[in-house]
Design an enzyme around this catalytic site. Structure first.
Site, mmCIF file in Angstrom:
data_model
loop_
_atom_site.group_PDB
_atom_site.id
_atom_site.type_symbol
_atom_site.label_atom_id
_atom_site.label_comp_id
_atom_site.label_asym_id
_atom_site.label_seq_id
_atom_site.Cartn_x
_atom_site.Cartn_y
_atom_site.Cartn_z
ATOM 1 N N ASN A 9 0.746 -1.225 -0.033
ATOM 2 C CA ASN A 9 0.114 -0.087 -0.023
ATOM 3 C C ASN A 9 0.758 1.239 -0.110
ATOM 4 O OD1 ASN A 9 -1.665 2.089 0.361
ATOM 5 N ND2 ASN A 9 -2.318 1.441 2.710
ATOM 6 N N TRP A 10 1.133 1.907 -1.155
ATOM 7 C CA TRP A 10 1.981 3.113 -1.337
ATOM 8 C C TRP A 10 1.310 4.183 -0.549
ATOM 9 C CZ3 TRP A 10 3.954 3.422 -6.965
ATOM 10 C CH2 TRP A 10 4.693 2.236 -7.218
ATOM 11 N N LYS A 11 0.040 4.069 -0.067
ATOM 12 C CA LYS A 11 -0.414 5.231 0.672
ATOM 13 C C LYS A 11 -0.190 6.583 -0.446
ATOM 14 C CE LYS A 11 -0.146 3.291 5.009
ATOM 15 N NZ LYS A 11 -0.051 3.138 6.147
ATOM 16 N N HIS A 98 -9.463 0.838 5.319
ATOM 17 C CA HIS A 98 -8.287 1.212 5.560
ATOM 18 C C HIS A 98 -8.628 2.059 7.015
ATOM 19 C CE1 HIS A 98 -4.168 2.503 6.400
ATOM 20 N NE2 HIS A 98 -3.975 1.196 5.837
ATOM 21 N N GLU A 100 -6.897 4.586 7.946
ATOM 22 C CA GLU A 100 -6.444 6.010 7.632
ATOM 23 C C GLU A 100 -7.800 6.436 7.044
ATOM 24 O OE1 GLU A 100 -2.631 5.415 5.612
ATOM 25 O OE2 GLU A 100 -1.987 4.789 7.470
ATOM 26 N N GLU A 170 -4.864 -4.963 10.948
ATOM 27 C CA GLU A 170 -3.896 -3.913 11.088
ATOM 28 C C GLU A 170 -4.191 -3.215 12.439
ATOM 29 O OE1 GLU A 170 -1.972 -2.607 6.903
ATOM 30 O OE2 GLU A 170 -4.052 -1.127 7.324
ATOM 31 N N GLY A 176 2.652 2.536 10.631
ATOM 32 C CA GLY A 176 3.529 3.629 10.514
ATOM 33 C C GLY A 176 4.180 3.995 11.946
ATOM 34 N N SER A 216 3.809 -2.022 10.103
ATOM 35 C CA SER A 216 5.324 -1.925 10.548
ATOM 36 C C SER A 216 5.833 -3.295 10.217
ATOM 37 C CB SER A 216 5.706 -1.647 12.054
ATOM 38 O OG SER A 216 5.161 -0.100 12.244
ATOM 39 N N GLY A 237 3.165 -1.013 4.355
ATOM 40 C CA GLY A 237 2.937 0.434 4.035
ATOM 41 C C GLY A 237 4.312 0.886 3.561
ATOM 42 N N GLY A 238 5.084 1.505 4.700
ATOM 43 C CA GLY A 238 6.286 2.037 4.356
ATOM 44 C C GLY A 238 7.329 1.312 3.534
HETATM 45 P P1 13P Z 1 3.194 0.583 7.530
HETATM 46 O O1 13P Z 1 3.810 -0.873 6.920
HETATM 47 O O2 13P Z 1 3.823 1.667 7.091
HETATM 48 O O3 13P Z 1 3.154 0.414 9.026
HETATM 49 O O4 13P Z 1 1.567 0.591 7.040
HETATM 50 C C1 13P Z 1 0.735 -0.358 7.216
HETATM 51 C C2 13P Z 1 -0.457 -0.178 6.490
HETATM 52 O O5 13P Z 1 -1.203 0.768 6.764
HETATM 53 C C3 13P Z 1 -0.508 -0.786 5.262
HETATM 54 O O6 13P Z 1 -2.144 -0.548 4.807
#
Ligand code: 13P
Length: 260
Positions: A9-11, A98, A100, A170, A176, A216, A237-238
């Site tokens: 997930n590149w966000k 998600h 967010e 999650e 994050g 994470s 994510g990251g």
């Molecule tokens: P991180 O891997 O950056 O913690 O993000 C997880 C996430 O929200 C993937 O959708």
């Protein structure tokens, strides 16, 4: 046996040139991984879906969207992209609910359910996200929260629809933050999700659905998480923005398929 799945997930990250470099590197590094052992998905920002689709052509990596409109039919919904449009573009998976989006866009369980219905209608695979906040974990409300989110997302689905889902756990406090859930904490919630699915539908469905952990995940902690019996891969994510990290995570997931 469930095949491992890893979704990046590149966000809200990326630029045209940066995306090209990242996808090129990823495709090179991932090329040794047997397709039989893992499904890999990349979910870039919607504005870059068409670019990434072109870059992924001829590879086994699938395209995913980070969101979808809750409205199935074309119409006056400024800013939205429908599931049919995403499908038209070659999108195969879509992240729904998600944390967010639940927090920043006040997305409700009803909207999550409508998005799932709309995605399924257009043949997209929803990756439905659930997870508790730190406050909820500290006050012992993890399973209450997960059940409520699952109920909101799944209660109007027929079995034949529900079996098409992927569910991602999650924990909000792990997203994050660099603070991953321990493999025991993650496994415990994944096992609970399977129990929920078994009672809402049946044991066969509960054993066939893929459950991902997100929060994470990196190349160091991925293997231990993916070794857990009820964890079938990750939502990353990251670390999905770094080709070395993402590839190492995919490799750990593919190994967990091989090792059962
Ligand atoms: P991180 O891997 O950056 O913690 O993000 C997880 C996430 O929200 C993937 O959708």
């Amino acid at each position: 046996m469930r095949k491992a799945l890893v979704a990046g997930n590149w966000k809200m990250h990326g630029r045209i040139e940066q995306n090209r470099v990242l996808v090129d590197a990823l495709l090179t590094q991932l090329s040794g991984l047997p397709e039989a052992d893992i499904d890999v998905v990349i979910c870039p920002p919607q504005v870059y879906l068409a670019q990434i689709k072109t870059l992924l052509q001829g590879s086994a990596v699938a395209l995913g969207s980070q969101d979808v409109s809750r409205f199935a039919a074309d119409g006056a919904h400024t800013g939205d992209s429908s599931a049919a449009m995403l499908n038209d573009l070659g999108v195969r998976y879509v992240l729904i609910g998600h944390s967010e989006r639940r927090h920043e866009q006040s997305e409700t369980d009803e909207q999550v359910a409508a998005k799932i219905a709309s995605a399924l209608l257009s043949g997209l695979t929803p990756i439905v996200c659930v997870g508790e906040s730190l406050e909820q974990r500290e006050s012992g409300q993890v399973t209450d929260m997960i059940s409520a989110q699952l109920k909101g997302a799944l209660s109007s689905l027929q079995r034949a629809e529900a079996e098409k889902l992927v569910i991602a756990y999650e924990p909000v406090w792990a997203i994050g933050t660099g603070k991953t859930a321990t493999s025991e904490q993650a496994q415990e919630v994944h096992a609970f999700i399977r129990e929920y699915l078994s009672s809402a539908f049946d044991e066969d469905l509960s054993q066939s659905i893929r459950l991902l952990y997100g929060g994470s995940v990196n190349s160091t902690n991925a293997a231990l998480l993916f070794e857990q019996v009820d964890i079938d891969g990750g939502l990353i994510g990251g670390a999905s923005l770094k080709s070395d990290e993402f590839t190492a995570i995919c490799r750990a997931a593919a190994l967990s398929t091989i090792n059962g």
